[in-house]
Every structure is written in structure tokens, then in C-alpha cells.
Write a protein that holds these residues in place. Structure first.
Motif: not given
Length: 382
Positions: A6-7, A12-13, A16-19, A48-49
Motif C-alpha cells: 500500500l505504501t 508511486a501515485i 506520478l501526480l507531482a511529476s 497514477a490512475l
């Protein structure tokens, strides 16, 4: 230290969203690459989705969770492929749609019966293909060959492709040979590598864009705006590199060119015609001397060329050819001008003791002044 799944997914999410956000912002800073960066940002968001979907895939009915997760992941990798390919003006739109359709049909046909097999092994193969093509497109990017970030991107996407190819081809045999315990180990390795991929690839792609932009600004600072030849600074920097990079000592020559009565051309025909004359001379000189010759516009109507080796030995002949070809082309109107224009040439050549490049140019200039004083439209040797 062990990190739970989970961590890892949340990490990763987040990255990816920050990127994606940073990439969209970078597109505003470097609008020339805005479209490519938007495609890449869409790829990061889609991945990310995919991570969000995989966290809840077992809560969805039947195979729908696995199908949605896998197709989102594949879609993200294909968007990244298209973003990288767009750097060179290429696209994989039809290929991407086709691959997604094929993967969806595989899920429909084999998913209900062999969900675990399709999820663990079969679905890895198209991701490997997309990552391998991304590495290939990065290698093919024109104008980025010298950028350090390019090599990192090729390595990251290449390793990612190799890992997923391993999952698709080698891992099933290892599970048969050593038991099902191999599968979760491989899955965790893939996830750890995926987190690194989600951090390294976006950041390196942003660095690539900055390196490219910096290189473009540097080239512009060394390029004459009118003729697109190098300028005086470029002549000395590139000339020093060429002279210092010779494998062995040999002849060196500098040709100094100055267009005769150029002020009169500007006064009589206007500056627009004068600019055309300058551009025509630059094109003619480059066609005669070759594109590998260090040729620059070092002043208003002054040009210089550095020749080494065999070209230096025939520098006098080359200089004469440039002068004659230029006078004939301008006079006959072949360059779209049709007026009388000539050029004076000074040549300095050294075969043994080599002075500094600035001193060689000064010697060529002295010969050029002598050619001008003798009426112009001629070549004089220092």
C-alpha cells in the motif's frame, strides 16, 4: 527495511501526480515542447490512475478490476511512448489504439478463465513493447544525441522493458520450476522498480527539455542571425577545438573574405538587397568549402574559414573558386539579385610552427587588406 505494498502504491501515485504537475508547468516555461510535455503529463496521470485502480481491483466484480487496472497502465505507457516520439515529430496513435484493443480482447477471451495468468504474465508483454519502443524513440531523437539525460532515459526505459519481458517470458518457467512463492517476490521487485521508474523517468525528461533549451540558446548566441553561419565567437571556439583535436600536426589555413564596395551596394540598392548578397555569399562559400569547414561571419561583410589537412593545402584554389562563383552567381541573377558584386580574399597558411588562431587570422587579414588595396576581386597570400 520492508515497505508494504500500500505504501509503495501511494508513493508511486504521489510521485506520478507531482511529476504530471511539474511537467505541465514546464510546458508553460518551454512552450516549444508544450505539446510533448502535455502528452507525457497525461501518461503520468494515467499511470497514477492505474495504481489507484489496482489497489481496489479485487473489490470490483469479476475481472473488471484487473481489466481496468491493466488497460490504464498500458495506456499510460503508450502515452509516454507518444510523448517521447513527438520530440521527433512521430506518433504511435494507431499502434496504441490497436495494442489496447488487442489487450482488451485478450482479457475478454481468456480473462474469465485464466485471470491470474493474464494479469501476471500476458499483460506484461505489451508494457515491455511500449517501454522498448520508448527507449528506441529516445535513441532516434534528432538533435539530442549529445545530451546526457538522453542516455539515462534510454537506460531507464530499456531496463523497464527488460523487466516486463522477464515477467512475460521467464517468470512463468521459474514459477513452474520453483513453486508459486516466486510470483509474489517478482511482483514486489516489479513494484519497487516501478516506483523508481515513476521518479527517475519524469525528472530526467524534464532535465532533457532544459538541456535542449539551454543548448538552443547557446547555439543562437554563437550563430549569425542573418546568414545562419557561426559568428566571431563561434569561429574562435570551434576553431580552437578543431585545431586542438587534430590527431597529428599538419597544415592549417585561414581564408579571410571581405565583400568589395559593400557600402555602395547598400546605398544604391538598399539594405534588403545587401542582406540578400550576404546570405548568397554565405551559401556559396559553404557549398564550395563544405559544411564541415569552420566558416563564420566575423563582421559586417567579413567572413573567415578555417581549413586543415588536405583542404588547407588547396586553400588558394578553394578561395579563388568561392570568389569566382560568387561574382558569377550574383551577376547572372541566379541568386535572385542580378548586380555586380565581388569579394577580396586573404590567405594565411602554416605547415610547421603554428601560432594562435587569432594570429593566423590577423595574417590572413593583412593579405586581405593588400588584395583590397590592389583593387579587390582577387586573392592574396600572406
Amino acid at each position: 527495511m520492508s515497505v508494504d505494498l500500500l505504501t509503495l502504491y501511494l508513493l508511486a501515485i504521489g510521485t506520478l501526480l507531482a511529476s504530471a504537475g511539474l511537467t505541465v508547468w514546464e510546458g508553460r516555461t518551454y512552450p516549444k515542447r508544450g505539446q510533448e510535455l502535455r502528452i507525457l503529463a497525461a501518461g503520468y496521470v494515467t499511470l497514477a490512475l492505474g495504481c489507484v485502480a489496482v489497489m481496489f481491483r479485487r473489490d470490483l466484480p469479476g475481472i473488471s478490476g484487473a481489466v481496468v487496472s491493466n488497460l490504464l497502465f498500458l495506456g499510460g505507457y503508450l502515452l509516454i511512448l507518444n510523448g517521447v516520439a513527438a520530440f521527433s515529430g512521430r506518433q504511435y496513435r494507431a499502434f496504441s489504439i490497436g495494442l489496447l484493443v488487442v489487450m482488451a480482447l485478450i482479457w475478454v477471451g481468456g480473462g474469465p478463465r485464466w485471470q491470474d495468468v493474464v494479469w501476471a504474465y500476458v499483460s506484461a508483454f505489451p508494457i515491455a513493447i511500449a517501454s522498448a519502443l520508448t527507449a528506441r524513440e529516445m535513441l532516434r531523437c534528432e538533435g539530442m544525441e549529445a545530451l546526457h539525460s538522453r542516455r539515462i532515459i534510454v537506460a531507464v526505459t530499456g531496463i523497464h522493458a527488460a523487466l516486463y519481458l522477464f515477467r512475460a517470458i521467464i517468470l512463468p518457467w521459474l514459477v513452474l520450476a520453483y513453486g508459486p512463492l516466486v510470483q509474489p517476490i517478482a511482483g514486489k521487485i516489479t513494484l519497487y522498480e516501478g516506483v523508481l521508474y515513476s521518479v527517475i523517468l519524469p525528472m530526467t525528461l524534464l532535465k532533457l527539455i532544459r538541456e535542449e533549451s539551454h543548448g538552443h540558446l547557446l547555439r543562437e548566441s554563437l550563430t549569425d542571425y542573418l546568414t545562419r553561419l557561426g559568428n566571431r565567437r563561434w569561429f574562435f571556439e570551434e576553431g580552437a577545438r578543431v585545431v586542438g583535436g587534430r590527431a597529428s600536426q599538419g597544415p592549417i589555413a585561414v581564408l579571410a573574405f571581405d565583400l568589395d564596395q559593400f557600402k555602395g551596394i547598400n546605398d544604391l540598392y538598399g539594405h534588403k538587397t545587401g542582406d540578400q548578397v550576404l546570405k548568397s555569399f554565405a551559401e556559396i562559400a559553404q557549398s564550395v568549402l563544405g559544411h564541415k569547414t569552420v566558416l563564420a561571419r566575423i563582421g559586417g561583410e567579413e567572413f573567415a574559414a578555417l581549413l586543415v589537412g588536405h583542404d588547407a593545402l588547396r586553400a588558394e584554389s578553394l578561395g579563388d573558386t568561392v570568389g569566382k562563383y560568387f561574382a558569377e552567381t550574383i551577376a547572372t541573377g541566379a541568386a535572385g539579385i542580378g548586380l555586380r558584386a565581388t569579394v577580396s580574399v586573404g590567405l594565411a597558411r602554416y605547415e610547421n610552427k603554428m601560432p594562435e588562431l587569432i594570429d593566423i587570422l590577423a595574417a590572413a587579414d593583412q593579405a586581405l587588406y593588400r588584395a583590397k588595396s590592389l583593387g579587390g576581386n582577387r586573392l592574396e597570400v600572406a
